[in-house]
Design a protein around this motif. Structure first.
Motif, PDB file in Angstrom:
ATOM      1  N   GLY A   1       0.731  -1.165   0.070  1.00 30.75           N
ATOM      2  CA  GLY A   1      -0.036   0.046   0.061  1.00 30.75           C
ATOM      3  C   GLY A   1       1.030   1.141   0.058  1.00 30.75           C
ATOM      4  N   ASN A   2       0.362   2.435   0.178  1.00 30.32           N
ATOM      5  CA  ASN A   2       1.074   3.394   0.008  1.00 30.32           C
ATOM      6  C   ASN A   2       0.886   4.347   1.188  1.00 30.32           C
ATOM      7  OD1 ASN A   2      -1.679   4.337  -0.416  1.00 30.32           O
ATOM      8  ND2 ASN A   2      -1.335   5.470  -2.121  1.00 30.32           N
ATOM      9  N   GLU A   3       0.510   3.552   2.149  1.00 30.35           N
ATOM     10  CA  GLU A   3       0.239   4.281   3.698  1.00 30.35           C
ATOM     11  C   GLU A   3       1.733   4.927   4.134  1.00 30.35           C
ATOM     12  OE1 GLU A   3      -0.809   1.072   3.192  1.00 30.35           O
ATOM     13  OE2 GLU A   3      -3.029   1.533   3.424  1.00 30.35           O
ATOM     14  N   SER A   4       1.745   5.916   5.107  1.00 27.10           N
ATOM     15  CA  SER A   4       2.927   6.331   5.432  1.00 27.10           C
ATOM     16  C   SER A   4       3.710   4.989   6.130  1.00 27.10           C
ATOM     17  CB  SER A   4       2.786   7.367   6.565  1.00 27.10           C
ATOM     18  OG  SER A   4       2.229   6.960   7.738  1.00 27.10           O
ATOM     19  N   ILE A   5       5.083   5.152   5.531  1.00 27.57           N
ATOM     20  CA  ILE A   5       6.077   3.955   6.358  1.00 27.57           C
ATOM     21  C   ILE A   5       6.576   4.359   7.404  1.00 27.57           C
ATOM     22  CG2 ILE A   5       8.232   2.773   5.705  1.00 27.57           C
ATOM     23  CD1 ILE A   5       5.792   2.285   3.679  1.00 27.57           C
ATOM     24  N   LEU A   6       6.508   3.529   8.631  1.00 23.34           N
ATOM     25  CA  LEU A   6       7.021   3.503   9.614  1.00 23.34           C
ATOM     26  C   LEU A   6       8.591   4.161   9.694  1.00 23.34           C
ATOM     27  CD1 LEU A   6       6.728   2.793  13.069  1.00 23.34           C
ATOM     28  CD2 LEU A   6       7.888   0.744  12.531  1.00 23.34           C
ATOM     29  N   LYS A   7       8.791   5.111  10.597  1.00 23.87           N
ATOM     30  CA  LYS A   7      10.259   5.803  10.586  1.00 23.87           C
ATOM     31  C   LYS A   7      11.028   5.117  11.338  1.00 23.87           C
ATOM     32  CE  LYS A   7       8.475   9.299   7.935  1.00 23.87           C
ATOM     33  NZ  LYS A   7       7.739   8.543   7.251  1.00 23.87           N
ATOM     34  N   LYS A   8      12.403   4.984  11.144  1.00 23.08           N
ATOM     35  CA  LYS A   8      13.511   4.399  11.691  1.00 23.08           C
ATOM     36  C   LYS A   8      13.512   5.071  13.247  1.00 23.08           C
ATOM     37  CE  LYS A   8      18.298   3.675  11.765  1.00 23.08           C
ATOM     38  NZ  LYS A   8      19.484   3.672  11.168  1.00 23.08           N
ATOM     39  N   GLU A   9      13.270   6.137  13.464  1.00 24.85           N
ATOM     40  CA  GLU A   9      13.204   6.909  14.609  1.00 24.85           C
ATOM     41  C   GLU A   9      12.196   6.198  15.669  1.00 24.85           C
ATOM     42  OE1 GLU A   9      12.581   8.972  11.828  1.00 24.85           O
ATOM     43  OE2 GLU A   9      14.689   8.900  11.476  1.00 24.85           O
ATOM     44  N   ALA A  10      11.143   5.619  15.163  1.00 26.10           N
ATOM     45  CA  ALA A  10      10.344   4.936  16.022  1.00 26.10           C
ATOM     46  C   ALA A  10      10.776   4.086  16.697  1.00 26.10           C
ATOM     47  CB  ALA A  10       8.920   4.257  15.002  1.00 26.10           C
ATOM     48  N   GLY A  11      12.146   3.326  16.601  1.00 24.23           N
ATOM     49  CA  GLY A  11      12.679   2.483  17.344  1.00 24.23           C
ATOM     50  C   GLY A  11      12.128   1.063  17.264  1.00 24.23           C
ATOM     51  N   VAL A  12      11.366   0.486  16.208  1.00 18.94           N
ATOM     52  CA  VAL A  12      10.809  -0.693  15.957  1.00 18.94           C
ATOM     53  C   VAL A  12      11.690  -1.712  15.221  1.00 18.94           C
ATOM     54  CG1 VAL A  12       8.843  -1.986  15.188  1.00 18.94           C
ATOM     55  CG2 VAL A  12       8.462   0.293  16.386  1.00 18.94           C
ATOM     56  N   SER A  13      12.045  -2.479  15.677  1.00 22.14           N
ATOM     57  CA  SER A  13      12.479  -3.665  14.872  1.00 22.14           C
ATOM     58  C   SER A  13      11.998  -5.046  14.833  1.00 22.14           C
ATOM     59  CB  SER A  13      14.061  -3.809  15.162  1.00 22.14           C
ATOM     60  OG  SER A  13      14.235  -4.385  16.363  1.00 22.14           O
TER      61      SER A  13
END
Length: 121
Positions: free
Chosen positions: A57-69
């Motif tokens: 999809g074209n939803e906003s992508i999770l940003k690296k700064e969110a700290g999720v891995s």
């Protein structure tokens, strides 16, 4: 009450590229692919483990700064790093040894999601 983690969902820009990474390069088996509400979806992983759900999809992508891995265990970090080098997948961080029994690295998928590969010894 028993609670079990069934899947983790990532919204990706290009499902084909993501399948090339997770299935083709990392070797996660594709359990099924389907369409729902106009979106292409793939479920990856083994039947007895937590699945990875990829939704195109074209939803906003999770940003690296969110700290999720997302973390995966490997039997040999050295072998994993050799395979990554052969596939031209760069290591973003590591190797890190947080204690005598744990070493890990981070790589990034096509959308920039951080993937941790860890060896427990």
């Amino acid at each position: 009450m028993l609670i079990k983690l069934n899947w983790i969902t990532l919204r990706v820009r290009d499902l084909k590229a993501s399948l090339g990474f997770y299935h083709g390069m990392l070797g996660l088996p594709i359990q099924r692919q389907f369409e729902s509400r106009g979106r292409q979806i793939a479920m990856l992983g083994t039947e007895k483990e937590t699945m990875l759900e990829l939704i195109e999809g074209n939803e906003s992508i999770l940003k690296k700064e969110a700290g999720v891995s997302i973390g995966y265990e490997v039997s040999s970090l050295e072998e994993a790093m050799e395979r990554l080098a052969a596939l031209d997948i760069p290591i973003v961080r590591g190797p890190i040894q947080s204690n005598p029994h744990l070493r890990f690295i981070y790589i990034a998928d096509p959308d920039g999601f951080e993937i941790q590969l860890a060896e427990h010894g």
